[in-house]
Write a protein that holds these residues in place. Structure first.
Motif, PDB file in Angstrom:
ATOM      1  N   LEU A  11     -49.982 -35.640   3.187  1.00 38.52           N
ATOM      2  CA  LEU A  11     -50.734 -35.507   1.936  1.00 38.52           C
ATOM      3  C   LEU A  11     -49.802 -35.730   0.740  1.00 38.52           C
ATOM      4  CD1 LEU A  11     -52.905 -32.371   2.757  1.00 38.52           C
ATOM      5  CD2 LEU A  11     -53.537 -34.771   2.908  1.00 38.52           C
ATOM      6  N   GLY A  12     -50.259 -36.541  -0.202  1.00 36.59           N
ATOM      7  CA  GLY A  12     -49.388 -36.925  -1.291  1.00 36.59           C
ATOM      8  C   GLY A  12     -49.476 -36.050  -2.520  1.00 36.59           C
ATOM      9  N   CYS A  13     -50.663 -35.519  -2.814  1.00 38.30           N
ATOM     10  CA  CYS A  13     -50.781 -34.779  -4.052  1.00 38.30           C
ATOM     11  C   CYS A  13     -51.547 -33.496  -3.804  1.00 38.30           C
ATOM     12  CB  CYS A  13     -51.515 -35.615  -5.094  1.00 38.30           C
ATOM     13  SG  CYS A  13     -53.147 -36.078  -4.510  1.00 38.30           S
ATOM     14  N   PRO A  14     -51.233 -32.472  -4.574  1.00 36.91           N
ATOM     15  CA  PRO A  14     -51.911 -31.194  -4.367  1.00 36.91           C
ATOM     16  C   PRO A  14     -53.418 -31.273  -4.590  1.00 36.91           C
ATOM     17  CG  PRO A  14     -49.978 -30.927  -5.733  1.00 36.91           C
ATOM     18  CD  PRO A  14     -50.207 -32.397  -5.592  1.00 36.91           C
ATOM     19  N   SER A  15     -53.874 -32.266  -5.357  1.00 32.20           N
ATOM     20  CA  SER A  15     -55.319 -32.315  -5.606  1.00 32.20           C
ATOM     21  C   SER A  15     -56.085 -32.751  -4.360  1.00 32.20           C
ATOM     22  CB  SER A  15     -55.630 -33.232  -6.792  1.00 32.20           C
ATOM     23  OG  SER A  15     -55.306 -34.551  -6.459  1.00 32.20           O
ATOM     24  N   LYS A  18     -57.486 -29.702  -2.553  1.00 30.43           N
ATOM     25  CA  LYS A  18     -58.763 -29.156  -3.027  1.00 30.43           C
ATOM     26  C   LYS A  18     -59.936 -30.014  -2.588  1.00 30.43           C
ATOM     27  CE  LYS A  18     -57.321 -26.832  -7.029  1.00 30.43           C
ATOM     28  NZ  LYS A  18     -56.394 -27.861  -7.529  1.00 30.43           N
ATOM     29  N   LYS A  19     -59.704 -31.324  -2.614  1.00 32.27           N
ATOM     30  CA  LYS A  19     -60.754 -32.235  -2.206  1.00 32.27           C
ATOM     31  C   LYS A  19     -61.174 -31.944  -0.766  1.00 32.27           C
ATOM     32  CE  LYS A  19     -59.354 -36.357  -3.846  1.00 32.27           C
ATOM     33  NZ  LYS A  19     -59.031 -37.787  -3.690  1.00 32.27           N
ATOM     34  N   LEU A  36     -52.967 -26.808   4.404  1.00 33.85           N
ATOM     35  CA  LEU A  36     -51.561 -26.584   4.109  1.00 33.85           C
ATOM     36  C   LEU A  36     -50.989 -27.888   3.576  1.00 33.85           C
ATOM     37  CD1 LEU A  36     -50.586 -24.603   7.331  1.00 33.85           C
ATOM     38  CD2 LEU A  36     -51.394 -23.714   5.150  1.00 33.85           C
ATOM     39  N   PHE A  37     -50.589 -27.859   2.316  1.00 31.77           N
ATOM     40  CA  PHE A  37     -50.149 -29.086   1.667  1.00 31.77           C
ATOM     41  C   PHE A  37     -48.869 -29.628   2.297  1.00 31.77           C
ATOM     42  CE2 PHE A  37     -47.584 -30.808  -1.980  1.00 31.77           C
ATOM     43  CZ  PHE A  37     -48.174 -32.051  -1.961  1.00 31.77           C
ATOM     44  N   ASN A  38     -47.896 -28.749   2.470  1.00 32.14           N
ATOM     45  CA  ASN A  38     -46.580 -29.233   2.872  1.00 32.14           C
ATOM     46  C   ASN A  38     -46.504 -29.677   4.313  1.00 32.14           C
ATOM     47  OD1 ASN A  38     -45.044 -28.916   0.403  1.00 32.14           O
ATOM     48  ND2 ASN A  38     -45.701 -26.803   0.603  1.00 32.14           N
ATOM     49  N   SER A  40     -49.169 -30.635   5.808  1.00 31.12           N
ATOM     50  CA  SER A  40     -50.321 -31.548   5.922  1.00 31.12           C
ATOM     51  C   SER A  40     -51.219 -31.179   7.096  1.00 31.12           C
ATOM     52  CB  SER A  40     -49.856 -33.010   6.058  1.00 31.12           C
ATOM     53  OG  SER A  40     -49.021 -33.360   5.013  1.00 31.12           O
TER      54      SER A  40
ATOM     55  N   LEU B  56     -67.316 -34.224  -5.096  1.00 28.94           N
ATOM     56  CA  LEU B  56     -67.136 -32.801  -4.801  1.00 28.94           C
ATOM     57  C   LEU B  56     -66.955 -32.002  -6.088  1.00 28.94           C
ATOM     58  CD1 LEU B  56     -64.720 -33.387  -1.837  1.00 28.94           C
ATOM     59  CD2 LEU B  56     -67.079 -32.635  -1.669  1.00 28.94           C
ATOM     60  N   LEU B  58     -64.886 -32.455  -8.491  1.00 26.55           N
ATOM     61  CA  LEU B  58     -63.491 -32.220  -8.866  1.00 26.55           C
ATOM     62  C   LEU B  58     -63.019 -33.407  -9.692  1.00 26.55           C
ATOM     63  CD1 LEU B  58     -62.039 -31.051  -5.452  1.00 26.55           C
ATOM     64  CD2 LEU B  58     -62.101 -29.670  -7.525  1.00 26.55           C
ATOM     65  N   SER B  96     -44.646 -39.900  -2.210  1.00 30.41           N
ATOM     66  CA  SER B  96     -44.872 -39.431  -0.847  1.00 30.41           C
ATOM     67  C   SER B  96     -43.629 -39.670   0.011  1.00 30.41           C
ATOM     68  CB  SER B  96     -46.119 -40.067  -0.227  1.00 30.41           C
ATOM     69  OG  SER B  96     -45.955 -41.448  -0.140  1.00 30.41           O
ATOM     70  N   LEU B  99     -41.298 -36.821  -1.134  1.00 27.13           N
ATOM     71  CA  LEU B  99     -41.866 -35.548  -0.693  1.00 27.13           C
ATOM     72  C   LEU B  99     -41.605 -35.332   0.789  1.00 27.13           C
ATOM     73  CD1 LEU B  99     -45.353 -34.975  -2.302  1.00 27.13           C
ATOM     74  CD2 LEU B  99     -43.365 -33.499  -2.390  1.00 27.13           C
ATOM     75  N   ARG B 103     -39.760 -32.197   3.035  1.00 27.75           N
ATOM     76  CA  ARG B 103     -40.349 -31.539   4.201  1.00 27.75           C
ATOM     77  C   ARG B 103     -39.530 -31.802   5.452  1.00 27.75           C
ATOM     78  NH1 ARG B 103     -46.120 -34.166   2.681  1.00 27.75           N
ATOM     79  NH2 ARG B 103     -46.659 -32.764   0.977  1.00 27.75           N
ATOM     80  N   GLN B 215     -44.156 -22.253   3.529  1.00 31.49           N
ATOM     81  CA  GLN B 215     -44.000 -23.313   2.542  1.00 31.49           C
ATOM     82  C   GLN B 215     -45.287 -23.539   1.764  1.00 31.49           C
ATOM     83  OE1 GLN B 215     -42.314 -26.594   4.809  1.00 31.49           O
ATOM     84  NE2 GLN B 215     -40.314 -26.025   4.064  1.00 31.49           N
ATOM     85  N   ASP B 216     -46.405 -23.145   2.335  1.00 32.58           N
ATOM     86  CA  ASP B 216     -47.661 -23.347   1.643  1.00 32.58           C
ATOM     87  C   ASP B 216     -48.196 -22.112   0.954  1.00 32.58           C
ATOM     88  OD1 ASP B 216     -49.040 -25.975   1.616  1.00 32.58           O
ATOM     89  OD2 ASP B 216     -48.271 -25.960   3.650  1.00 32.58           O
ATOM     90  N   VAL B 266     -47.784 -30.182 -11.796  1.00 40.25           N
ATOM     91  CA  VAL B 266     -48.449 -29.726 -10.574  1.00 40.25           C
ATOM     92  C   VAL B 266     -47.502 -29.780  -9.381  1.00 40.25           C
ATOM     93  CG1 VAL B 266     -50.320 -30.210  -8.968  1.00 40.25           C
ATOM     94  CG2 VAL B 266     -50.716 -30.390 -11.408  1.00 40.25           C
ATOM     95  N   ILE B 267     -46.665 -30.800  -9.335  1.00 41.19           N
ATOM     96  CA  ILE B 267     -45.841 -30.991  -8.144  1.00 41.19           C
ATOM     97  C   ILE B 267     -44.505 -30.236  -8.244  1.00 41.19           C
ATOM     98  CG2 ILE B 267     -44.505 -33.069  -8.753  1.00 41.19           C
ATOM     99  CD1 ILE B 267     -46.449 -33.275  -5.672  1.00 41.19           C
ATOM    100  N   VAL B 274     -40.715 -25.579  -1.348  1.00 41.65           N
ATOM    101  CA  VAL B 274     -40.570 -26.210  -0.037  1.00 41.65           C
ATOM    102  C   VAL B 274     -39.099 -26.460   0.273  1.00 41.65           C
ATOM    103  CG1 VAL B 274     -41.021 -28.314   1.252  1.00 41.65           C
ATOM    104  CG2 VAL B 274     -42.836 -27.245  -0.035  1.00 41.65           C
TER     105      VAL B 274
END
Lengths: 69, 612
Positions: A11-15, A18-19, A36-38, A40, B56, B58, B96, B99, B103, B215-216, B266-267, B274
């Motif tokens: 997963l690339g972005c925290p949004s 939510k989606k 879980l974002f990290n 994925s 959704l 959002l 990504s 990121l 991880r 981590q989450d 946000v990031i 993490v």
């Protein structure tokens, strides 16, 4: 009540979190969902009489995210 | 769609490059057409994700970018629209990729997990996939092989590398009866292991699970930012509309949309967490989430359990005193003590075995409860025990020994006198040794800001005071029941202190749960300890506690840096836009750059090293 942990694509972005959470939650029979974002991963608990792992996977795929396992 | 994103990015990048080239060499070509095609290619995935989210209810960053791109197309700014699309896709691609690096520590852990096991079936070695191994199977592990289960060594011996469990790279010796853990490696030797835990039940699998969840687990800052961005994105859309209505300048209002993307904000915080937690996992420290890091960072009061935490928790002979120089009576004494099951007797036997080979024949020994024992070895009668035993048998202690004995007793150590045929030969001093790294570790904690160190123990005052004095702990509370320990922690909390409790996990579990931060030392009490504690020092070393404390401070600092970077970027972009210095494409560039900077800054934490 059944619980599964699905490994999603990275997963690339925290949004995205939510989606996916909102999308899966809408599925009838889904009790709770946590993404879980990290790592994925999506942790879903659901009523196996109302829905199935495959249906949940399909919802996530439809949102545009690949489910690996 | 993910793959299409990359293809679109490459096509758009190529088209933009060609257009630039054509423009430079002044060729009359349909440059605008190229740029429009590039915009459409990059626009498809962006719009797709934006609409998915919108369904959704959002509003995502994709939406802001999509509106901006459509706006730019509308006013004929094809360069801007295509460059924004390309930069956004390229930025998220780089994001990504980087990121994934933050991880990487968990991926590295996962890669350690063995996939096959060699199982002994009817004296035959059979290689089977790991998920077919069952509890009770006998597993064979040879040099260079990994243990695939948690279990007990039933044959052979080996030097094992347990770094993945404990962060300690010095190999440890494992013999029959010892426990070995899944994921550890045989450096040298050959062992057979009887599986006691397999698959998801192994300590290794549970650690991975814990790190992933940690981590989450969001910190307060992150939860705030999450809520913030929920209102933020729609607010930006509304504001952009207001900007347009006021200025009637489409270009300005779509630029505003792009630069106001909350990306770095946000990031930034999750990336720090993490990386910090990943660093801990690599060094044998489990930090359970961003909240734990926050609370640990602020802690000033450290409460230690004495036995097993500050000390080794196992009585050991620390000195032998003799009337003469010779201490060769130890052999005979140990042979007598060998008949007893008392834990002090075991310490004496252990000490003697370092020098002598003991004869293990059964000797005539009488145990006297609360005093010691008496027995005959090689036709000589021995009395071995405490002062009460001497008094009961009317033996007087020579003055030379008396002073030394009193000193040892004053330090809370246990003194065992040895008498042969009514003559005192000397005495044995037994104590629970202080851990060698304890003093330095506590000193380091104080330097890092631990102002109040407290020691709680069920042990007697003399012993407690001696240990506390050796380690520089001023606040000592001795002779406490487990319930008293809880009361003591509650008292500290009521005095407004946030309390870190450091214990060995098994009997300290309630105290670990009650404290603001519970630190479990070691994996020995695995299940209860790991579950109740907020921090686990897997190798049972106090310097890991220091690393955990330092790491949590470093992580909070890193997170603050990231938030500042993000806010400053937005601030300067806003000023740039209002001055007309920043346009759509350059705004996007700065925005994506700031996101990459916070990720790279977070990654610095991965490299942060523990000091020894």
């Amino acid at each position: 009540m059944e619980q599964v942990k699905l490994q999603l694509e990275q997963l690339g972005c925290p949004s995205c979190v939510k989606k996916i959470e909102a999308g899966v939650q809408k599925q009838s029979g889904v009790e709770s969902v946590e993404v879980l974002f990290n790592s994925s991963k999506a942790k879903v608990s659901f009523d196996e009489e109302k829905t199935s792992v495959d249906q949940i996977k399909a919802v996530i795929e439809k949102l545009g995210y690949a489910v690996k396992a | 769609m993910q793959r299409f994103k990359q293809v679109a990015m490459l096509i758009a990048g190529g088209l933009i490059a060609i257009s630039l080239l054509l423009y430079v060499i002044n060729q009359p070509a349909p440059i605008d057409l190229f740029l429009i095609i590039a915009t459409i290619f990059t626009g498809i995935p962006i719009l797709y994700y934006a609409l998915q989210a919108l369904r959704l209810k959002l509003m995502s960053i994709d939406l802001l970018v999509a509106i901006a791109m459509i706006g730019a197309l509308f006013i004929g700014e094809y360069v801007e629209s295509s460059v924004v699309g390309f930069l956004f896709l390229f930025g998220s691609y780089l994001e990504s990729r980087t990121l994934a690096k933050t991880r990487s520590s968990i991926q590295a852990l996962l890669a350690i997990a063995p996939e096959v096991a060699v199982v002994l079936k009817d004296q035959q070695e059979v290689t089977v996939p790991i998920n077919e191994v069952e509890k009770g199977d006998i597993i064979v592990v040879k040099s260079g092989g990994k243990v695939p289960v948690d279990g007990e060594v039933t044959a052979g011996d080996a030097l094992m590398n347990e770094a993945m469990m404990t962060g300690e790279s010095i190999p440890v010796d494992k013999v029959i009866g010892d426990n070995v853990f899944s994921g550890t490696m045989v450096d040298q030797g050959y062992i057979r292991v009887k599986a006691t835990k397999v698959g998801a039940a192994t300590a290794f699998s549970q650690i991975i699970e814990l790190v992933e969840e940690a981590q989450d687990q969001k910190s307060k800052t992150e939860r705030f930012l999450d809520r913030f961005s929920q209102f933020y994105t729609p607010a930006v859309v509304v504001l952009a509309l207001v900007v347009y209505l006021v200025t009637r300048n489409i270009h300005l209002s779509i630029t505003f949309l792009v630069i106001a993307c909350p990306g770095a904000l946000v990031i930034g915080a999750p990336v720090s967490n993490v990386s910090g937690i990943g660093n801990g996992a690599k060094n044998g420290v489990l930090l359970k989430g961003g909240d734990v890091i926050d609370r640990f960072n602020k802690a000033r009061t450290f409460v230690f359990d004495k036995t097993g935490t500050l000390t080794k928790g196992k009585p050991k002979v620390v000195a032998l005193k003799s009337i003469g120089d010779a201490t060769d009576w130890l052999k005979a004494v140990a042979e007598l003590e060998h008949q007893s099951e008392h834990h002090l007797a075991r310490a004496i036997v252990e000490k003697a075995e370092q020098t002598y080979t003991l004869e293990t024949e059964t000797l005539d020994v009488e145990i006297i409860k609360g005093q010691g024992l008496t027995g005959i070895n090689k036709d000589e009668r021995y009395l071995i025990g405490n002062r009460r035993l001497l008094e009961q048998n009317a033996v007087t202690l020579p003055e030379a020994l008396e002073a030394q004995a009193v000193e040892a007793e004053g330090n809370g150590q246990t003194v065992i006198f040895v008498v042969k045929e009514a003559i005192v030969l000397g005495f044995i001093v037994i104590a629970d040794e202080i851990r060698p790294e304890a003093k330095q570790a506590l000193f380091a904690l104080k330097q890092l800001g631990a102002e109040h160190l407290v020691m709680l123990t069920g042990d007697n005052k003399k012993t407690a005071n001696f240990v506390a004095k050796s380690l520089g702990i001023a606040d000592v509370r001795a002779e406490l029941s487990p319930k008293d320990k809880l009361t003591a922690i509650r008292d500290l909390q009521e005095a407004g202190e946030s309390v870190v409790m450091v214990g060995d996990g098994v009997n300290d579990a309630p105290a670990l749960a009650l404290s603001d931060i519970g630190v479990a030392m070691g994996l020995s009490g695995t299940d209860v300890a790991i579950e109740t504690a907020d921090v686990v020092a897997m190798n049972d070393r106090l310097d890991q506690l220091v690393h955990a404390f330092r790491l949590s401070k470093q992580t909070v600092r890193n997170r603050t840096e990231n938030i500042i970077i993000a806010l400053l970027t937005v601030f300067f972009l806003l000023i740039g836009v209002l001055n007309g210095k920043i346009h759509l494409a350059s705004g996007m560039f700065v925005h994506e750059a700031s996101v990459l900077i916070v990720i790279l800054n977070g990654m610095r934490l991965l490299k942060y090293k523990p000091r020894r």
